[in-house]
Design a protein around this motif. Sequence first.
Motif, short mmCIF file in Angstrom:
data_model
loop_
_atom_site.label_atom_id
_atom_site.label_comp_id
_atom_site.label_asym_id
_atom_site.label_seq_id
_atom_site.Cartn_x
_atom_site.Cartn_y
_atom_site.Cartn_z
N GLU A 1 145.69 -18.68 12.29
CA GLU A 1 146.33 -17.68 13.16
C GLU A 1 146.95 -18.33 14.39
N GLU B 1 157.69 -16.45 8.51
CA GLU B 1 156.84 -16.42 7.31
C GLU B 1 157.20 -17.50 6.28
N ARG C 1 155.57 -19.26 15.88
CA ARG C 1 156.43 -18.16 16.37
C ARG C 1 156.97 -18.51 17.77
N LYS D 1 150.07 -20.04 13.40
CA LYS D 1 151.15 -19.07 13.19
C LYS D 1 151.74 -18.63 14.54
N TYR E 1 156.01 -20.78 7.61
CA TYR E 1 154.55 -20.74 7.69
C TYR E 1 153.92 -20.94 6.32
#
Length: 526
Positions: A235, A251, A242, A238, A254
């Motif tokens: 997380e 996405e 971003r 991610k 990722y």
Amino acid sequence: MVAGGMSVGGGKEFEAKITPVVVISCILAATGGLMFGYDVGVSGGVTSMGPFLKKFFPVVYRRTQDVGLNSNYCKYDNQGLQLFTSSLYLAGLTATFFASYTTRKLGRKVTMLIAGCFFICGVTLNAAAQDLAMLIIGRILLGCGVGFANQAVPLFLSEIAPTRIRGALNILFQLMVTIGILFANLVNYGTAKIKGGWGWRLSLGLAGIPAGLLTLGALIVVDTPNSLIERGRLEEGKAVLRKIRGTDNIEPEYEELLEASRVAKQVKHPFRNLLMRRNRPQLVIAVALQIFQQFTGINAIMFYAPVLFNTVGFGGNASLYSAVITGAVNVLSTLVSIYSVDKVGRRMLLLEAGVQMFISQVVIAIILGIKVKDHSESLSHGWAIFVVILVCTFVSSFAWSWGPLGWLIPSETFPLETRSAGQSVTVCVNLLFTFVIAQAFLSMLCHFKFGIFLFFSGWVLIMSLFVLFLLPETKNVPIEEMTERVWKQHWFWKNFMDDVHPGAGNLEGGTKKNGHSNGFDPSSRL
């Protein structure tokens, strides 16, 4: 302002803006190069300062003062003096092995922080040195910092940058190295004029500025998404992705990072995997580039520029002044590389520079061979200026080619599963041969005399042929697609790609997609 655009990777186009956080992070991380450059530049300057030599190397000092005793080329030939310079690189070589572990397990950010702490300790000891032992221990601590910084910073820059400007941002590291060298030369020029004989302490102590900047930068920057995902912090990885890409549409990228991480985790022994047949092209090129980078002769000139100019007949201040000029040329030429590397490509820069370096070194050798004899007083003013121009010609060509690309190409060609191990080998080989050149150069200068430049020009010819036939172009190729788009297309290296499945990209790990072993024991541990 952020610049919009698309970052290509893994066969897809990833949306990626050039965000302020990426630019700032890269600049802060690249200060590791500033420290490295300052260390390279400062040693040559202080070893040409009388008070420094008198305190730590009295034998050399007496030689420099007694004109009748020694030849021009041999007055600085002293193993202890060379050890002062080279001990840093030997320590860096050892530290690299530990840095590979911390880079993988603790992340790029923590590794840079460790480097900063080593730098600060080393600077303190050097500036306060009372004897040779204290001086060498300080240099060894600086070397540990170099080992950790050179391992983490190029990886950090490659991983955080969008693909289309990866080359330019990665070269920030080399730009900072050149700025560090220039800064050291300017400092040495100023401190050499200080009365009282303590100028060398100020020269060594001011290394605390880049050391502090790196430590501060390591505290501020975010770790790379690749590193966070590799360590299971999905997380957070991610969120950072971003943030650095400046878009919510992350996405696809990722997912590709997750896949790369999954494959990388199947490799229990990265160093053994590095030796496998399909990883041979990256390994051979990375090792060859580091050896060749040192055998251009650049560090011989940068370490010992003031000593070298003294040797060919410049006075003390004039030699430091000439070293400042070459340092400035180094910085400006690296800017050329930042602009052109993602436009004209890696191969073109290396081949053009090979011609320029070869010619300038041969001409320098001819001039010194004719004009500078063992006991001649000096070069005439005109010839001395011409030698400086030729050295600048050589330095400029190196600074837009072998300097930055020797670090950039290995950092962008290794797949994720062997990237830390590959970078470790790259740094290790670089520091080993830097140590060899640093330890041997003044002795080589004594024995080869002007032939030292012919020795290096011969190597420049060999490395240019290597580039011509064996180095593929990696411009604008995403790291994950290197296997399909680079290695499998090359006339020679494609022979090593037999066991890589089509579509597997460069992410083949310890297990093939059909489940069969790739030839090493999965139960082994690093």
